[in-house]
Design a protein around this motif. Sequence first.
Motif, PDB file in Angstrom:
ATOM      1  N   VAL A  50      75.204  -1.726  45.931  1.00 47.55           N
ATOM      2  CA  VAL A  50      73.935  -1.621  46.644  1.00 47.55           C
ATOM      3  C   VAL A  50      73.178  -0.365  46.229  1.00 47.55           C
ATOM      4  O   VAL A  50      72.006  -0.421  45.868  1.00 47.55           O
ATOM      5  CB  VAL A  50      74.201  -1.645  48.163  1.00 47.55           C
ATOM      6  CG1 VAL A  50      72.957  -1.319  48.921  1.00 47.55           C
ATOM      7  CG2 VAL A  50      74.732  -2.991  48.574  1.00 47.55           C
ATOM      8  N   SER A  55      69.173  -0.481  44.681  1.00 45.60           N
ATOM      9  CA  SER A  55      68.194   0.600  44.827  1.00 45.60           C
ATOM     10  C   SER A  55      67.471   0.857  43.521  1.00 45.60           C
ATOM     11  O   SER A  55      66.245   1.040  43.502  1.00 45.60           O
ATOM     12  CB  SER A  55      68.894   1.893  45.247  1.00 45.60           C
ATOM     13  OG  SER A  55      69.275   1.825  46.567  1.00 45.60           O
ATOM     14  N   LEU A  58      64.942  -1.826  42.882  1.00 48.41           N
ATOM     15  CA  LEU A  58      63.771  -1.645  43.749  1.00 48.41           C
ATOM     16  C   LEU A  58      62.886  -0.528  43.222  1.00 48.41           C
ATOM     17  O   LEU A  58      61.657  -0.653  43.150  1.00 48.41           O
ATOM     18  CB  LEU A  58      64.232  -1.297  45.164  1.00 48.41           C
ATOM     19  CG  LEU A  58      64.857  -2.409  45.984  1.00 48.41           C
ATOM     20  CD1 LEU A  58      65.375  -1.857  47.284  1.00 48.41           C
ATOM     21  CD2 LEU A  58      63.830  -3.486  46.248  1.00 48.41           C
ATOM     22  N   GLU A 147      73.270  -4.708  62.303  1.00 50.81           N
ATOM     23  CA  GLU A 147      72.923  -4.328  60.936  1.00 50.81           C
ATOM     24  C   GLU A 147      72.183  -5.461  60.231  1.00 50.81           C
ATOM     25  O   GLU A 147      71.178  -5.242  59.553  1.00 50.81           O
ATOM     26  CB  GLU A 147      74.211  -3.982  60.191  1.00 50.81           C
ATOM     27  CG  GLU A 147      74.035  -3.713  58.726  1.00 50.81           C
ATOM     28  CD  GLU A 147      75.360  -3.789  57.989  1.00 50.81           C
ATOM     29  OE1 GLU A 147      76.395  -3.507  58.613  1.00 50.81           O
ATOM     30  OE2 GLU A 147      75.348  -4.137  56.805  1.00 50.81           O
ATOM     31  N   VAL A 150      68.722  -5.486  61.300  1.00 49.63           N
ATOM     32  CA  VAL A 150      67.938  -4.433  60.637  1.00 49.63           C
ATOM     33  C   VAL A 150      67.497  -4.892  59.260  1.00 49.63           C
ATOM     34  O   VAL A 150      66.328  -4.748  58.874  1.00 49.63           O
ATOM     35  CB  VAL A 150      68.767  -3.133  60.540  1.00 49.63           C
ATOM     36  CG1 VAL A 150      68.077  -2.135  59.632  1.00 49.63           C
ATOM     37  CG2 VAL A 150      68.977  -2.531  61.900  1.00 49.63           C
ATOM     38  N   ALA A 154      63.722  -5.433  57.908  1.00 51.61           N
ATOM     39  CA  ALA A 154      63.207  -4.742  56.723  1.00 51.61           C
ATOM     40  C   ALA A 154      62.657  -5.739  55.722  1.00 51.61           C
ATOM     41  O   ALA A 154      61.569  -5.538  55.155  1.00 51.61           O
ATOM     42  CB  ALA A 154      64.318  -3.911  56.096  1.00 51.61           C
ATOM     43  N   VAL A 158      58.862  -5.839  54.356  1.00 54.53           N
ATOM     44  CA  VAL A 158      58.485  -5.738  52.946  1.00 54.53           C
ATOM     45  C   VAL A 158      57.610  -6.904  52.545  1.00 54.53           C
ATOM     46  O   VAL A 158      56.556  -6.736  51.909  1.00 54.53           O
ATOM     47  CB  VAL A 158      59.754  -5.686  52.063  1.00 54.53           C
ATOM     48  CG1 VAL A 158      59.389  -5.859  50.606  1.00 54.53           C
ATOM     49  CG2 VAL A 158      60.485  -4.381  52.272  1.00 54.53           C
TER      50      VAL A 158
ATOM     51  N   ILE B 105      75.081   2.500  54.556  1.00 56.19           N
ATOM     52  CA  ILE B 105      74.586   2.311  53.187  1.00 56.19           C
ATOM     53  C   ILE B 105      73.618   1.138  53.142  1.00 56.19           C
ATOM     54  O   ILE B 105      72.524   1.229  52.577  1.00 56.19           O
ATOM     55  CB  ILE B 105      75.759   2.060  52.212  1.00 56.19           C
ATOM     56  CG1 ILE B 105      76.544   3.349  51.969  1.00 56.19           C
ATOM     57  CG2 ILE B 105      75.244   1.542  50.879  1.00 56.19           C
ATOM     58  CD1 ILE B 105      77.729   3.168  51.070  1.00 56.19           C
ATOM     59  N   VAL B 106      74.024   0.044  53.785  1.00 59.25           N
ATOM     60  CA  VAL B 106      73.185  -1.158  53.730  1.00 59.25           C
ATOM     61  C   VAL B 106      71.867  -0.918  54.460  1.00 59.25           C
ATOM     62  O   VAL B 106      70.784  -1.278  53.966  1.00 59.25           O
ATOM     63  CB  VAL B 106      73.965  -2.341  54.324  1.00 59.25           C
ATOM     64  CG1 VAL B 106      73.109  -3.569  54.330  1.00 59.25           C
ATOM     65  CG2 VAL B 106      75.207  -2.596  53.511  1.00 59.25           C
ATOM     66  N   VAL B 107      71.946  -0.274  55.632  1.00 58.70           N
ATOM     67  CA  VAL B 107      70.716   0.041  56.362  1.00 58.70           C
ATOM     68  C   VAL B 107      69.847   0.979  55.535  1.00 58.70           C
ATOM     69  O   VAL B 107      68.620   0.848  55.490  1.00 58.70           O
ATOM     70  CB  VAL B 107      71.067   0.650  57.734  1.00 58.70           C
ATOM     71  CG1 VAL B 107      69.833   1.187  58.402  1.00 58.70           C
ATOM     72  CG2 VAL B 107      71.718  -0.384  58.611  1.00 58.70           C
ATOM     73  N   VAL B 109      69.585   1.155  52.290  1.00 57.66           N
ATOM     74  CA  VAL B 109      68.857   0.412  51.263  1.00 57.66           C
ATOM     75  C   VAL B 109      67.683  -0.352  51.878  1.00 57.66           C
ATOM     76  O   VAL B 109      66.602  -0.434  51.291  1.00 57.66           O
ATOM     77  CB  VAL B 109      69.798  -0.533  50.507  1.00 57.66           C
ATOM     78  CG1 VAL B 109      69.022  -1.514  49.675  1.00 57.66           C
ATOM     79  CG2 VAL B 109      70.691   0.274  49.615  1.00 57.66           C
ATOM     80  N   ALA B 110      67.903  -0.889  53.104  1.00 51.77           N
ATOM     81  CA  ALA B 110      66.801  -1.596  53.762  1.00 51.77           C
ATOM     82  C   ALA B 110      65.621  -0.658  53.987  1.00 51.77           C
ATOM     83  O   ALA B 110      64.471  -1.012  53.690  1.00 51.77           O
ATOM     84  CB  ALA B 110      67.287  -2.185  55.084  1.00 51.77           C
ATOM     85  N   THR B 112      64.974   2.087  52.325  1.00 52.81           N
ATOM     86  CA  THR B 112      64.402   2.438  51.022  1.00 52.81           C
ATOM     87  C   THR B 112      63.434   1.359  50.553  1.00 52.81           C
ATOM     88  O   THR B 112      62.333   1.654  50.076  1.00 52.81           O
ATOM     89  CB  THR B 112      65.519   2.604  49.985  1.00 52.81           C
ATOM     90  OG1 THR B 112      66.467   3.536  50.474  1.00 52.81           O
ATOM     91  CG2 THR B 112      64.972   3.091  48.668  1.00 52.81           C
ATOM     92  N   ALA B 113      63.874   0.094  50.717  1.00 53.08           N
ATOM     93  CA  ALA B 113      63.019  -1.009  50.286  1.00 53.08           C
ATOM     94  C   ALA B 113      61.699  -0.984  51.043  1.00 53.08           C
ATOM     95  O   ALA B 113      60.618  -1.127  50.455  1.00 53.08           O
ATOM     96  CB  ALA B 113      63.730  -2.339  50.518  1.00 53.08           C
TER      97      ALA B 113
END
Lengths: 185, 143
Positions: A50, A55, A58, A147, A150, A154, A158, B105-107, B109-110, B112-113
């Motif tokens: 990830v 990242s 992205l 999570e 979330v 997100a 986006v 970590i996953v949150v 990245v969310a 960041t996106a």
Amino acid sequence: MLIMGLMALAIARIRDLFAVSMLSGIFSLTGAAAYVVLDAVDVAFTEAAVGAGISTVLMLGTLALTTRKEKLGGGRTKSTAAFLIVAAAGAVLIYGTFDMPRYGDRIAPIHHHVVPRYIEKSGEEVGLPNIVTSVLASYRGYDTLGETFVIFTAATGVLAILGRARRRREDEEADETGGGKESAS
Amino acid sequence: MQGIVDAFKPLHDLWLAFEAFMVGPGSPGLFGYWMVIALMMTGFYVVIAHDNLVKKIVGLNVFQVSVFLFYILMAKITGGTAPILAEGIKVYSNPLPHVLILTAIVVGVATTALGLALVVRIRNAYDTIEDDEIQAVEEEEDR
């Protein structure tokens, strides 16, 4: 970890944003290696996939839609002030570490609350050898559900932001071509 | 050849002394935390000193990774292994921080996106991703 420090400094100095995004990918990968050394193999997997993978993609996507170069400059006083603030905060934090338990200490308070129970019982109760998985999916299942919410939010955000931008650009292009026709006639 | 090795000997001794002070027996055992703080402050500096929005997000990521490392450092037990149950192993590192950081970590990245999407949107609206130029445009519009 020294390599990670050097990497971070390079990120701070380099102004070519393409190089910065590549470096941040390498930074994440080094972090994943550090997690393996520190016995956190699941975290290392996630970070490598990830942090270093998605990242970076992205980041590159954003650079494709914006610019590659960071503008030079930024006031000297501003960076000096920033450095002073950062140094002060770092000094306070290092002062704080003197009360921390030693690295690798097994009688540190963090290891003595619910954790022994997870280690002893999760094998029977959940039936998985990997304790991290049992805690993630069973004992803290609601946390993981949150999570996913979330991530969903997100992703929706986006799509909403970028989708609107694209529609507006299409409108503008339509206007421009319309204007062009008028002037031609 | 030997001459070159001898020439670097003082440097090597200095490094060994540094290593012994930082991670050897009798050291305060806090070197990892200090490294984490150095990383954290680098990220912090990038966030507050740079005007470029993409750079700010990268700085935020560096900060984030330093916090992750901090948690994982606290979870480590000397002589322990990865928390996967196996025959004949008595000491496991603490699995709980690993779980928390997995989620984080996953949150991360969310977020960041989402941040990068906002950067793209700002670029479309203002035609720049530099903080000070955006402010200049705003003031221009206010006038």
